[in-house]
Motif scaffolding. Structure first.
Motif, PDB file in Angstrom:
ATOM      1  N   GLY A   1      10.691   5.093   4.579  1.00 44.64           N
ATOM      2  CA  GLY A   1      11.366   5.835   3.519  1.00 44.64           C
ATOM      3  C   GLY A   1      10.624   5.913   2.205  1.00 44.64           C
ATOM      4  O   GLY A   1      11.089   6.571   1.276  1.00 44.64           O
ATOM      5  N   GLY A   2       9.494   5.240   2.084  1.00 42.54           N
ATOM      6  CA  GLY A   2       8.739   5.332   0.848  1.00 42.54           C
ATOM      7  C   GLY A   2       8.088   6.695   0.699  1.00 42.54           C
ATOM      8  O   GLY A   2       8.124   7.533   1.608  1.00 42.54           O
TER       9      GLY A   2
ATOM     10  N   GLN B   1       6.069  -5.073   6.491  1.00 40.98           N
ATOM     11  CA  GLN B   1       4.688  -4.736   6.128  1.00 40.98           C
ATOM     12  C   GLN B   1       4.607  -4.015   4.796  1.00 40.98           C
ATOM     13  O   GLN B   1       3.521  -3.872   4.225  1.00 40.98           O
ATOM     14  N   GLY B   2       5.738  -3.552   4.297  1.00 38.73           N
ATOM     15  CA  GLY B   2       5.775  -2.880   3.008  1.00 38.73           C
ATOM     16  C   GLY B   2       5.707  -1.373   3.129  1.00 38.73           C
ATOM     17  O   GLY B   2       5.143  -0.833   4.086  1.00 38.73           O
ATOM     18  N   THR B   3       6.282  -0.699   2.149  1.00 33.44           N
ATOM     19  CA  THR B   3       6.219   0.757   2.069  1.00 33.44           C
ATOM     20  C   THR B   3       5.956   1.143   0.627  1.00 33.44           C
ATOM     21  O   THR B   3       6.552   0.587  -0.300  1.00 33.44           O
ATOM     22  N   GLN B   4       5.041   2.084   0.431  1.00 36.44           N
ATOM     23  CA  GLN B   4       4.624   2.468  -0.909  1.00 36.44           C
ATOM     24  C   GLN B   4       5.638   3.427  -1.534  1.00 36.44           C
ATOM     25  O   GLN B   4       6.025   4.422  -0.920  1.00 36.44           O
TER      26      GLN B   4
ATOM     27  N   ALA C   1       5.463   0.805  -6.821  1.00 37.86           N
ATOM     28  CA  ALA C   1       5.096  -0.489  -6.238  1.00 37.86           C
ATOM     29  C   ALA C   1       5.139  -0.375  -4.717  1.00 37.86           C
ATOM     30  O   ALA C   1       5.623   0.632  -4.172  1.00 37.86           O
ATOM     31  N   ILE C   2       4.651  -1.405  -4.070  1.00 39.46           N
ATOM     32  CA  ILE C   2       4.901  -1.562  -2.642  1.00 39.46           C
ATOM     33  C   ILE C   2       6.214  -2.330  -2.510  1.00 39.46           C
ATOM     34  O   ILE C   2       6.381  -3.394  -3.119  1.00 39.46           O
ATOM     35  N   TYR C   3       7.117  -1.785  -1.743  1.00 39.12           N
ATOM     36  CA  TYR C   3       8.422  -2.407  -1.542  1.00 39.12           C
ATOM     37  C   TYR C   3       8.442  -3.086  -0.170  1.00 39.12           C
ATOM     38  O   TYR C   3       8.130  -2.467   0.847  1.00 39.12           O
TER      39      TYR C   3
ATOM     40  N   LEU D   1      14.972   8.080  -3.730  1.00 38.61           N
ATOM     41  CA  LEU D   1      14.447   7.750  -2.408  1.00 38.61           C
ATOM     42  C   LEU D   1      15.393   6.745  -1.769  1.00 38.61           C
ATOM     43  O   LEU D   1      16.062   5.982  -2.472  1.00 38.61           O
ATOM     44  N   ARG D   2      15.416   6.741  -0.441  1.00 40.42           N
ATOM     45  CA  ARG D   2      16.162   5.716   0.273  1.00 40.42           C
ATOM     46  C   ARG D   2      15.225   5.000   1.229  1.00 40.42           C
ATOM     47  O   ARG D   2      14.634   5.628   2.111  1.00 40.42           O
TER      48      ARG D   2
END
Length: 122
Positions: A8-9, A114-117, A92-94, A18-19
């Motif tokens: 969702g990033g 793993q993170g999403t930008q 940020a990376i979430y 954004l969601r």
């Protein structure tokens, strides 16, 4: 194998929304707190929001109160972060995280994604 997978990033203009979604697999997380942390370039990872399924509580960092909402579907092992009124400083990376103790969600969680930008342009 336990996995937390975020999605969702993306890139959005300031004021947009954004969601983020995080789906956990490999075990049940009903006794865990699940939530979101973020890390901007050159900064330390920080807490954003969390939800404790067993207690039915939600927690937010002051800088997102009134703008972000955490929700989830315990049956689907999925947690969401609805982000409204985004600001460039939200870039940020979430990361999605799960921990038995909410206090350590963004420092020593039991599981990380793993993170999403997320990038917010001005």
């Amino acid at each position: 194998q336990v996995q937390l997978v975020e999605s969702g990033g993306g890139l959005v203009q300031a004021g947009g929304s954004l969601r983020l979604s995080c789906t956990a697999s490999g075990r049940t997380f009903s006794s865990y707190a699940m939530g979101w942390c973020r890390q901007a370039p050159g900064k330390e990872r920080e807490f954003v929001a969390a939800s404790s399924w067993s207690l039915g509580n939600t927690y937010y960092a002051d800088f997102v109160k009134g703008r972000f909402t955490i929700s989830g579907d315990n049956a689907k092992n999925t947690v969401y972060l609805q982000m409204n009124s985004l600001k460039p400083e939200d870039t940020a990376i979430y990361y999605c995280a799960a921990a038995k103790n909410t206090l350590v969600l963004c420092t020593t969680p039991d599981y990380w994604g793993q993170g999403t930008q997320v990038t917010v342009s001005s």
